[in-house]
Design a protein around this motif. Structure first.
Motif, PDB file in Angstrom:
ATOM      1  N   ALA B 198     -17.681  34.390 -15.832  1.00 64.10           N
ATOM      2  CA  ALA B 198     -17.136  35.464 -14.995  1.00 64.10           C
ATOM      3  C   ALA B 198     -16.569  36.542 -15.902  1.00 64.10           C
ATOM      4  CB  ALA B 198     -16.047  34.930 -14.078  1.00 64.10           C
ATOM      5  N   THR B 199     -16.724  37.789 -15.506  1.00 62.22           N
ATOM      6  CA  THR B 199     -16.230  38.911 -16.305  1.00 62.22           C
ATOM      7  C   THR B 199     -15.512  39.905 -15.401  1.00 62.22           C
ATOM      8  OG1 THR B 199     -18.063  38.623 -17.839  1.00 62.22           O
ATOM      9  CG2 THR B 199     -16.944  40.741 -17.915  1.00 62.22           C
ATOM     10  N   LEU B 200     -14.363  40.364 -15.880  1.00 59.11           N
ATOM     11  CA  LEU B 200     -13.595  41.373 -15.145  1.00 59.11           C
ATOM     12  C   LEU B 200     -14.016  42.758 -15.633  1.00 59.11           C
ATOM     13  CD1 LEU B 200     -10.989  42.145 -13.378  1.00 59.11           C
ATOM     14  CD2 LEU B 200      -9.802  42.156 -15.565  1.00 59.11           C
ATOM     15  N   HIS B 201     -14.391  43.626 -14.702  1.00 59.13           N
ATOM     16  CA  HIS B 201     -14.780  44.994 -15.057  1.00 59.13           C
ATOM     17  C   HIS B 201     -13.759  45.964 -14.481  1.00 59.13           C
ATOM     18  CE1 HIS B 201     -18.812  44.110 -16.639  1.00 59.13           C
ATOM     19  NE2 HIS B 201     -18.793  43.109 -15.774  1.00 59.13           N
ATOM     20  N   SER B 202     -13.158  46.745 -15.343  1.00 62.19           N
ATOM     21  CA  SER B 202     -12.186  47.726 -14.873  1.00 62.19           C
ATOM     22  C   SER B 202     -12.904  48.834 -14.111  1.00 62.19           C
ATOM     23  CB  SER B 202     -11.446  48.314 -16.072  1.00 62.19           C
ATOM     24  OG  SER B 202     -10.780  49.473 -15.675  1.00 62.19           O
ATOM     25  N   GLN B 209     -13.961  42.148 -19.471  1.00 65.95           N
ATOM     26  CA  GLN B 209     -13.090  41.129 -20.070  1.00 65.95           C
ATOM     27  C   GLN B 209     -13.526  39.751 -19.533  1.00 65.95           C
ATOM     28  OE1 GLN B 209     -10.069  41.029 -22.005  1.00 65.95           O
ATOM     29  NE2 GLN B 209     -10.173  38.827 -21.640  1.00 65.95           N
ATOM     30  N   PRO B 210     -14.045  38.860 -20.413  1.00 62.40           N
ATOM     31  CA  PRO B 210     -14.480  37.553 -19.918  1.00 62.40           C
ATOM     32  C   PRO B 210     -13.300  36.750 -19.353  1.00 62.40           C
ATOM     33  CG  PRO B 210     -15.229  37.924 -22.161  1.00 62.40           C
ATOM     34  CD  PRO B 210     -14.237  38.995 -21.854  1.00 62.40           C
ATOM     35  N   ILE B 211     -13.536  36.035 -18.273  1.00 57.58           N
ATOM     36  CA  ILE B 211     -12.478  35.220 -17.659  1.00 57.58           C
ATOM     37  C   ILE B 211     -12.793  33.747 -17.900  1.00 57.58           C
ATOM     38  CG2 ILE B 211     -11.262  34.671 -15.507  1.00 57.58           C
ATOM     39  CD1 ILE B 211     -12.245  37.350 -14.408  1.00 57.58           C
ATOM     40  N   HIS B 212     -11.802  33.030 -18.384  1.00 57.76           N
ATOM     41  CA  HIS B 212     -11.984  31.604 -18.667  1.00 57.76           C
ATOM     42  C   HIS B 212     -12.155  30.812 -17.367  1.00 57.76           C
ATOM     43  CE1 HIS B 212     -11.272  27.580 -20.120  1.00 57.76           C
ATOM     44  NE2 HIS B 212     -10.167  27.478 -19.393  1.00 57.76           N
ATOM     45  N   ILE B 213     -13.110  29.900 -17.352  1.00 60.05           N
ATOM     46  CA  ILE B 213     -13.258  28.969 -16.225  1.00 60.05           C
ATOM     47  C   ILE B 213     -13.182  27.557 -16.812  1.00 60.05           C
ATOM     48  CG2 ILE B 213     -14.743  28.156 -14.326  1.00 60.05           C
ATOM     49  CD1 ILE B 213     -16.072  30.916 -14.306  1.00 60.05           C
ATOM     50  N   ASP B 214     -12.187  26.793 -16.375  1.00 58.29           N
ATOM     51  CA  ASP B 214     -11.985  25.443 -16.933  1.00 58.29           C
ATOM     52  C   ASP B 214     -13.275  24.624 -16.883  1.00 58.29           C
ATOM     53  OD1 ASP B 214      -9.359  25.664 -17.673  1.00 58.29           O
ATOM     54  OD2 ASP B 214      -8.584  25.062 -15.705  1.00 58.29           O
ATOM     55  N   LEU B 424     -23.205  45.471 -12.400  1.00 58.76           N
ATOM     56  CA  LEU B 424     -22.348  44.830 -13.399  1.00 58.76           C
ATOM     57  C   LEU B 424     -22.839  43.410 -13.654  1.00 58.76           C
ATOM     58  CD1 LEU B 424     -18.907  45.904 -11.890  1.00 58.76           C
ATOM     59  CD2 LEU B 424     -20.058  46.954 -13.830  1.00 58.76           C
ATOM     60  N   THR B 425     -22.609  42.938 -14.861  1.00 56.49           N
ATOM     61  CA  THR B 425     -23.052  41.576 -15.167  1.00 56.49           C
ATOM     62  C   THR B 425     -21.912  40.801 -15.820  1.00 56.49           C
ATOM     63  OG1 THR B 425     -23.867  42.351 -17.281  1.00 56.49           O
ATOM     64  CG2 THR B 425     -25.489  42.131 -15.516  1.00 56.49           C
ATOM     65  N   ALA B 426     -22.034  39.490 -15.784  1.00 58.35           N
ATOM     66  CA  ALA B 426     -21.084  38.647 -16.507  1.00 58.35           C
ATOM     67  C   ALA B 426     -21.599  38.517 -17.933  1.00 58.35           C
ATOM     68  CB  ALA B 426     -20.995  37.293 -15.835  1.00 58.35           C
ATOM     69  N   SER B 427     -20.672  38.443 -18.901  1.00 60.59           N
ATOM     70  CA  SER B 427     -21.156  38.315 -20.282  1.00 60.59           C
ATOM     71  C   SER B 427     -21.239  36.846 -20.671  1.00 60.59           C
ATOM     72  CB  SER B 427     -20.259  39.100 -21.238  1.00 60.59           C
ATOM     73  OG  SER B 427     -18.947  38.623 -21.143  1.00 60.59           O
ATOM     74  N   GLY B 458      -9.098  47.535  -7.185  1.00 59.15           N
ATOM     75  CA  GLY B 458     -10.339  48.297  -7.332  1.00 59.15           C
ATOM     76  C   GLY B 458     -11.197  47.800  -8.482  1.00 59.15           C
ATOM     77  N   ASP B 459     -10.612  46.958  -9.363  1.00 64.93           N
ATOM     78  CA  ASP B 459     -11.421  46.365 -10.429  1.00 64.93           C
ATOM     79  C   ASP B 459     -12.370  45.346  -9.799  1.00 64.93           C
ATOM     80  OD1 ASP B 459      -9.939  47.838 -12.139  1.00 64.93           O
ATOM     81  OD2 ASP B 459      -8.886  46.179 -13.108  1.00 64.93           O
ATOM     82  N   ASN B 460     -13.396  44.997 -10.532  1.00 63.50           N
ATOM     83  CA  ASN B 460     -14.387  44.063 -10.002  1.00 63.50           C
ATOM     84  C   ASN B 460     -14.603  42.890 -10.939  1.00 63.50           C
ATOM     85  OD1 ASN B 460     -15.594  45.461  -7.531  1.00 63.50           O
ATOM     86  ND2 ASN B 460     -15.600  47.069  -9.091  1.00 63.50           N
ATOM     87  N   ILE B 461     -14.898  41.741 -10.341  1.00 63.74           N
ATOM     88  CA  ILE B 461     -15.234  40.565 -11.148  1.00 63.74           C
ATOM     89  C   ILE B 461     -16.647  40.126 -10.772  1.00 63.74           C
ATOM     90  CG2 ILE B 461     -14.736  38.097 -11.494  1.00 63.74           C
ATOM     91  CD1 ILE B 461     -11.781  38.779 -11.132  1.00 63.74           C
ATOM     92  N   VAL B 462     -17.442  39.855 -11.786  1.00 63.08           N
ATOM     93  CA  VAL B 462     -18.781  39.325 -11.535  1.00 63.08           C
ATOM     94  C   VAL B 462     -18.792  37.879 -12.000  1.00 63.08           C
ATOM     95  CG1 VAL B 462     -21.244  39.578 -11.985  1.00 63.08           C
ATOM     96  CG2 VAL B 462     -19.758  41.559 -12.083  1.00 63.08           C
ATOM     97  N   MET B 463     -19.199  36.992 -11.122  1.00 64.22           N
ATOM     98  CA  MET B 463     -19.343  35.583 -11.510  1.00 64.22           C
ATOM     99  C   MET B 463     -20.835  35.260 -11.407  1.00 64.22           C
ATOM    100  SD  MET B 463     -17.521  32.220  -9.967  1.00 64.22           S
ATOM    101  CE  MET B 463     -18.347  32.190  -8.391  1.00 64.22           C
ATOM    102  N   GLU B 464     -21.348  34.690 -12.469  1.00 66.09           N
ATOM    103  CA  GLU B 464     -22.796  34.504 -12.508  1.00 66.09           C
ATOM    104  C   GLU B 464     -23.140  33.100 -12.977  1.00 66.09           C
ATOM    105  OE1 GLU B 464     -24.443  37.922 -14.500  1.00 66.09           O
ATOM    106  OE2 GLU B 464     -26.374  36.919 -14.684  1.00 66.09           O
TER     107      GLU B 464
END
Lengths: 128, 598
Positions: B198-202, B209-214, B424-427, B458-464
């Protein structure tokens, strides 16, 4: 054999047979599986058909015509847009929808002849 | 043979209808107030709370199917997957049709005449019979299923159509479970893996910004940030904005608003012109370089086709740019035209053309990558040259232009479309674990609250989710897009220009810089209209006033009401230095202080 779901036409009395058959077709609201002849495959379909016809609540009935020629006129007047009944000698049974249209036939040589096949006939009749 | 072709077509055609319709996950959102909301898995885009936890329940069967579909082109596997999906659909819909049939037959028993009975059977038995027949048709092509159905139907047929169909559907379920096992064995044989990122896009752009997933990556979570915390200290960005606003205020108070707007418009016009010229120069370069390679020089057909389209798209983009430039910039036309819808439509057209070129270029590169042998053999040939052209120059430049065009469009329209979000894509860095499918847990959590770091509404998160065979490049299996909304009551702090008028007969409005601390009410995430456009607030405005021209350090505070996403703020305040009350009105005009900076 489930006799509650079976009507046997009295073929020794052609008038009576015709009358009962036409009543079932035109004056009752049933999905009919009409079995023709008296050989072993007809008897097998009768057995499977009366079972597949379900219970009292289902609008289904099996009709046995051991001598189809006695109701030949009625048969020739049925709605049969796909001409399923063109060659009666090759047919062992056929299904009539609730609006009295021929929707399926089981042929003499058809295999496998099992309860699933006969149940399918009733479903085709139900779909109409 | 005909039978085989029929079966194949049946499963492939019916399968296509359902193959990718089913989602690989079910998503639930837990908001800061601990309430749980189920997110509609048929949608890709969701509005969620800025501090929520997203529970991801994996549907392993669907994941397995999609992975196999994506990694294996064999017809047998495709057919197996399609058959499972078809039977699952029949089972689900079939079970739903039974109560309708039973109800119909109750009515049939009570009906008084033949017409009524016929009508009941015709209507109430339709879906029941259709689904039963669908099952029969599948069984006719599958001796094993047919045998199972027949055996069980023998036992229950006389108990009625409804009960018989129930048993047939239960039997089908058992059969499907056997097919799933077969698929499971195939997965193990194929060595399939998945990755979840998952990545947070401003909303302001920049890299994500990559988001940690346990359990799915080794990413170190950023410092915890609570967007609901009341923070009265202005951010660096707001301080910079204040400084810029101060200059704007001085201009308003000296040259007046009309002159300032004209000045800013001219600035915007200059930036637009600059981008178009840059883009034109890039496309001309590309056009010149590709002129050296004829379409017929490309030895591989798939690349040749893509290259031909690429060249056509370059010509189309050049034409579109020239038209726009001639129409709006070459002649000295009124700048008002820039805000006409036809102008925006032409900008959108250019964006689409740029997009097509970018996609062509990417596809060509991928195709060249996939046919490495041909490239090596033709290293000095057209393919080698094309590869170099696109890799080193083309894609990066086009991507840059794409981004510029997107920012420009957002600035002009003030709107960020889902189309844009969906790009937008997840990195997937090397910190994302390649997880064997058998090790996939039942559930994972996308913990926006603790692991997303600094974020704004208004920011977006993409989870892929990606996956494939171990030796192959991964393919995207599913993606979800989350737009962040503050659903809970909260405070916001912002800065802006305010117009103040001191109490008194001959006083006039003057522009001053000010800061607002506003209380915002909670809202449902679904209702983004309220948050985006209405967004009422109540709070305090603090301004640096200058009632007395000699004293530039006057300080005032006002009670204010805000509406329309703080575009309109009004209230009454008191100048503590001068001991005088004042009226305050603030209207945010985006292009007054927002500039396109490249």
């Amino acid at each position: 054999m489930n006799y509650e779901k079976l009507t046997i036409l009295p073929c020794h009395d052609p008038e009576e047979a015709k009358s009962i058959f036409e009543t079932l077709i035109y004056e009752e609201a049933y999905l009919l599986l009409v079995v023709l002849g008296k050989d072993s495959s007809a008897k097998r379909i009768l057995e499977l058909g009366t079972k597949a016809a379900g219970n009292k609540q289902d609008p289904s009935m099996v009709v046995w015509i051991s001598e189809p020629e006695v109701v030949a006129d009625t048969l020739s007047n049925l709605q049969d847009p796909k001409r399923f009944l063109n060659n009666l000698s090759s047919i062992r049974a056929f299904a009539l929808s609730i609006t009295d249209e021929v929707v399926d036939v089981i042929k003499v040589q058809e295999k496998p002849l099992n309860i699933l096949r006969v149940w399918k006939s009733f479903m085709l009749a139900l779909k109409g | 043979m005909m039978k085989y072709v029929f079966t194949l077509s049946l499963f492939l055609i019916i399968g296509l209808e359902t193959a990718f319709a089913q989602s690989v996950w079910k998503l639930k959102e837990q908001r800061p107030n601990n309430k749980l909301y189920e997110l509609d898995s048929s949608l890709a885009h969701h509005n969620v709370d800025i501090s929520s936890l997203i529970y991801i329940q994996f549907d392993k069967n669907n994941i397995r199917r999609k992975l196999l579909s994506a990694s294996n082109q064999e017809v047998e596997v495709e057919m197996l997957i399609n058959k499972i999906q078809l039977l699952e659909r029949i089972t689900t819909q079939g079970l739903k049709s039974i109560p309708e049939y039973t109800q119909g037959m109750d009515a049939y028993a009570k009906a008084k005449n033949i017409e009524e009975k016929v009508k009941i059977v015709e209507t109430m038995g339709q879906s029941f019979a259709t689904l039963a027949l669908e099952l029969m048709y599948v069984a006719e092509q599958d001796p094993e299923l047919s045998h199972m159905l027949n055996t069980n139907l023998e036992k229950v047929a006389s108990t009625g159509f409804a009960n018989s169909f129930t048993v047939l559907l239960q039997t089908t379920k058992e059969y499907v479970s056997g097919l799933e096992n077969k698929l499971s064995q195939l997965v193990q044989k194929e060595g399939l893996y998945i990755q979840l990122a998952a990545t947070l896009h401003s909303s302001k752009g920049g890299t994500g910004q990559p988001i940690h997933i346990d359990g799915f990556d080794h990413i170190k979570p950023p410092e915890y940030y609570d967007p609901y915390e009341l923070n009265l200290v202005l951010t660096d960005e707001q301080i910079q904005e204040l400084e810029a606003l101060k200059r704007t205020c001085d201009s308003i108070n000296t040259i007046g608003i009309p002159a300032l707007i004209a000045q800013k418009k001219e600035q915007l016009r200059g930036n637009l012109k600059k981008i178009l010229l840059e883009l034109d120069s890039l496309v001309t370069d590309l056009s010149d370089q590709t002129k050296q390679i004829e379409v017929s020089d490309i030895p591989v057909e798939s690349i040749r086709i893509e290259y031909k389209t690429f060249k056509q798209n370059i010509v189309a983009l050049q034409t579109a740019i020239n038209t726009l430039y001639t129409k709006y910039f070459e002649d000295d036309l009124s700048f008002a035209m820039v805000f006409q819808s036809s102008f925006l439509a032409e900008i959108r057209n250019i964006m689409q053309q740029t997009d097509l070129i970018y996609n062509n270029a990417n596809k060509i590169n991928r195709l060249i990558d996939e046919s490495t042998a041909s490239v090596e053999e033709n290293v000095d040939s057209a393919m080698g040259f094309l590869n170099k052209t696109l890799e080193e120059f083309g894609i990066k430049q086009i991507n840059l232009s794409k981004k510029k065009m997107n920012i420009l469009y957002s600035e002009l329209t003030g709107y960020r479309s889902f189309n844009e979000i969906s790009r937008l894509t997840a990195s997937f860095s090397d910190k994302i674990i390649k997880k064997d499918l058998k090790d996939l847990p039942d559930q994972a959590i996308l913990n926006i609250k603790h692991y997303a770091g600094y974020r704004e509404e208004g920011d977006n998160i993409v989870m892929e989710m990606r996956g494939g065979r171990k030796e192959q490049k991964p393919k995207t299996i599913e993606a979800a897009y989350f737009s962040l909304v503050k659903t809970q009551p909260h405070f916001v702090t912002n800065v802006g220009i305010a117009f103040v008028r001191p109490n008194g007969a001959n006083e006039k409005f003057t522009a001053v810089v000010s800061s607002n601390t506003l209380f915002k009410f909670g809202t449902q995430a679904k209702n983004t209209f309220y948050r985006k456009y209405i967004d009422l607030g109540v709070g305090i405005n603090v301004a640096t006033l200058n009632f007395n021209a000699d004293n530039p350090f006057e300080f005032g505070a006002a009670v204010v009401l805000s509406a329309f996403n703080d575009y309109l703020i009004g209230g009454y305040g008191y100048n503590f230095t001068q001991g005088k009350g004042y009226l305050l009105v603030s209207i945010r005009v985006p292009f007054l202080h927002k500039e396109l900076i490249y």
